[in-house]
Every structure is written in structure tokens, then in C-alpha cells.
Design a protein around this motif. Structure first.
Motif, PDB file in Angstrom:
ATOM      1  N   GLY A  82      -3.695 -41.480  58.212  1.00 48.61           N
ATOM      2  CA  GLY A  82      -3.364 -40.434  59.155  1.00 48.61           C
ATOM      3  C   GLY A  82      -4.023 -40.714  60.486  1.00 48.61           C
ATOM      4  N   PRO A  83      -4.010 -39.763  61.394  1.00 45.03           N
ATOM      5  CA  PRO A  83      -4.714 -39.950  62.671  1.00 45.03           C
ATOM      6  C   PRO A  83      -6.211 -40.142  62.417  1.00 45.03           C
ATOM      7  N   ARG A  84      -6.887 -40.747  63.366  1.00 40.59           N
ATOM      8  CA  ARG A  84      -8.331 -40.936  63.218  1.00 40.59           C
ATOM      9  C   ARG A  84      -9.014 -39.593  62.941  1.00 40.59           C
ATOM     10  N   GLY A  85      -9.867 -39.590  61.941  1.00 44.55           N
ATOM     11  CA  GLY A  85     -10.590 -38.378  61.602  1.00 44.55           C
ATOM     12  C   GLY A  85      -9.846 -37.435  60.688  1.00 44.55           C
ATOM     13  N   PHE A  86      -8.725 -37.881  60.087  1.00 44.42           N
ATOM     14  CA  PHE A  86      -7.977 -36.994  59.199  1.00 44.42           C
ATOM     15  C   PHE A  86      -8.790 -36.635  57.954  1.00 44.42           C
ATOM     16  N   LEU A  87      -9.746 -37.502  57.592  1.00 44.28           N
ATOM     17  CA  LEU A  87     -10.669 -37.179  56.500  1.00 44.28           C
ATOM     18  C   LEU A  87     -11.805 -36.350  57.115  1.00 44.28           C
ATOM     19  N   ARG A  88     -11.805 -35.047  56.846  1.00 44.30           N
ATOM     20  CA  ARG A  88     -12.671 -34.116  57.552  1.00 44.30           C
ATOM     21  C   ARG A  88     -13.941 -33.814  56.766  1.00 44.30           C
ATOM     22  N   VAL A  89     -15.026 -33.579  57.483  1.00 43.88           N
ATOM     23  CA  VAL A  89     -16.274 -33.129  56.879  1.00 43.88           C
ATOM     24  C   VAL A  89     -16.241 -31.609  56.794  1.00 43.88           C
ATOM     25  N   ILE A  90     -16.323 -31.074  55.573  1.00 39.63           N
ATOM     26  CA  ILE A  90     -16.339 -29.627  55.356  1.00 39.63           C
ATOM     27  C   ILE A  90     -17.775 -29.099  55.440  1.00 39.63           C
ATOM     28  N   ASP A  91     -18.684 -29.749  54.741  1.00 36.82           N
ATOM     29  CA  ASP A  91     -20.106 -29.435  54.815  1.00 36.82           C
ATOM     30  C   ASP A  91     -20.861 -30.705  54.456  1.00 36.82           C
ATOM     31  N   GLU A  92     -22.169 -30.625  54.253  1.00 36.87           N
ATOM     32  CA  GLU A  92     -22.971 -31.833  54.075  1.00 36.87           C
ATOM     33  C   GLU A  92     -22.703 -32.567  52.766  1.00 36.87           C
ATOM     34  N   ARG A  93     -21.915 -31.980  51.879  1.00 34.35           N
ATOM     35  CA  ARG A  93     -21.588 -32.645  50.621  1.00 34.35           C
ATOM     36  C   ARG A  93     -20.093 -32.707  50.329  1.00 34.35           C
ATOM     37  N   THR A  94     -19.269 -32.192  51.242  1.00 39.60           N
ATOM     38  CA  THR A  94     -17.842 -32.074  50.942  1.00 39.60           C
ATOM     39  C   THR A  94     -16.971 -32.676  52.032  1.00 39.60           C
ATOM     40  N   LEU A  95     -15.999 -33.467  51.598  1.00 39.38           N
ATOM     41  CA  LEU A  95     -14.971 -34.002  52.481  1.00 39.38           C
ATOM     42  C   LEU A  95     -13.627 -33.426  52.047  1.00 39.38           C
ATOM     43  N   GLY A  96     -12.679 -33.411  52.957  1.00 39.60           N
ATOM     44  CA  GLY A  96     -11.365 -32.911  52.600  1.00 39.60           C
ATOM     45  C   GLY A  96     -10.283 -33.502  53.475  1.00 39.60           C
TER      46      GLY A  96
END
Length: 213
Positions: A82-96
Motif C-alpha cells: 500500500g502507500p508508505r506507512g499503510f502499516l500503522r502503529v496503534i500503540d507501543e505493542r500493536t500494529l494494524g
């Protein structure tokens, strides 16, 4: 990427045990590398939180590989881009990330329905870096607010669901054997800059020739 030492680590097994099973450690011992990794375990070890350095690295990525396995252990690796940064940081232990429709095989979804263990492999070919993340993943359906947070802006396709990845441990590999590759968009940007410079030089050359006539 820097490491943050967690004092509580001394009270529990090292995070690398998620990958270094007894069988793996036996192979390390047999092949002569166990002492090296034991020192890693006794030191800072692998990180378990999403540090600012990791977040910055992921923000520049437009491609990841997600590995899952069935309850019987049959592995499967799926590419997501996807676009750069499509893998998002939700919190310090979670990606989405927002999951879009594909070939409708649903292998990853089926695997996660019976086995939530997952793995992310993230490559930066241009800088010859790779990051490995172990954790657990789950599928979230029907959460419009979450999808709105994860959906990349300007993307024509409609996301069908969200996938959240809970980080248990991550590590950075050495650059050995990684080939240098550039994204087509990055190459085009650099070429456009060169074309612009060539055009400037050609105009300057024409002016110099005209001044000598």
C-alpha cells in the motif's frame, strides 16, 4: 535501531524464546552459535515494544509479508502492500492495517481463525535492512472507526476488514546477502530530477553558443 531495556525481563524468559525454541537452541549449540545468542539473551536482548525507531522505519515501508499457519502447522506467507506507512502503529505493542479484497482464497483469515500466531517480515532493499516481528494477529470485522483510522488516504479500493498484530518480540537482521533494489517510484523521482538538470544544462549550453556567434 536502539533498544530499550525492560527491567522486568529478568523475571521472565527472554523475548527471543519466541523463535529460539529448545530445538533451535540445540541446533545453535551443535553448530557453535549458542554462546553468542546466550550473551544476547543475557544483555538487552530483543525488543518487545514498538520503539520510535521501529515506528519511523515502518512509516517508510510500502510492502510487508505476513506469515501465518493453520492449526496443523501448515505455513502460509501473504504479501500486503500500500502507500508508505499503510502499516500503522496503534500503540507501543500493536500494529494494524486495512485489509482489501484479493483473490478470495482467505487462507490468512482461515489460519488466524484457528491459530493466532503470526509473523511480519519487513524489507528495506534500498538501505539493505530487514526487520522480523513475532506476535499474534486477529481479524476485526465491522469496526468502521478502526477502518477509518487504518485506511490509507486516496486509496481507490474499499477496505473489507482490519488486521491487528500484537508484537511479542522483534529483531533486526544484518544486511548480509540483501540485494540493493529501488522502488520504481523512487527511481522515477530520481530520473525526473536528472531530466530537469539535463534540460537546464542544455539551455545553458544553447545560451553560451548563441553568445559566441
Amino acid at each position: 535501531m536502539s533498544r530499550i531495556v525492560d527491567p522486568a525481563r529478568t523475571a521472565r524468559p527472554p523475548p527471543s524464546d519466541v523463535a529460539f525454541t529448545p530445538a533451535v537452541k540445540a541446533e545453535q549449540s551443535r553448530r557453535g552459535s549458542r554462546a553468542v545468542y546466550r550473551r544476547v539473551e543475557e544483555g538487552d536482548g530483543w525488543e518487545t515494544r514498538i520503539t520510535p525507531e521501529l515506528a519511523a522505519f515502518l512509516a517508510e515501508r510500502n510492502s510487508v509479508y505476513l506469515a501465518t499457519a493453520s492449526a496443523a502447522g501448515q505455513p502460509y506467507v501473504q504479501h500486503r502492500g500500500g502507500p508508505r506507512g499503510f502499516l500503522r502503529v496503534i500503540d507501543e505493542r500493536t500494529l494494524g492495517f486495512a485489509d482489501f479484497g484479493g483473490n478470495r482464497q482467505y487462507i490468512t483469515l482461515g489460519n488466524l481463525a484457528e491459530n493466532d500466531r503470526a509473523f511480519l517480515f519487513v524489507m528495506d532493499y534500498a538501505a539493505r535492512r530487514r526487520v522480523k516481528l513475532w506476535g499474534r494477529a486477529r481479524v476485526v470485522e465491522g469496526d468502521a472507526a478502526l477502518l477509518g483510522r487504518l485506511a490509507p488516504g486516496g486509496h481507490a479500493a474499499r477496505p473489507e476488514r482490519a488486521i491487528l498484530f500484537e508484537v511479542e518480540a522483534w529483531d533486526v537482521n544484518c544486511p548480509q546477502h540483501i540485494p540493493v533494489k529501488l522502488d520504481a517510484a523512487d527511481v522515477e523521482t530520481r530520473l525526473e530530477s536528472l531530466r530537469h538538470r539535463v534540460a537546464e544544462l542544455e539551455l545553458e549550453n544553447q545560451r553560451l553558443r548563441a553568445s559566441k556567434k
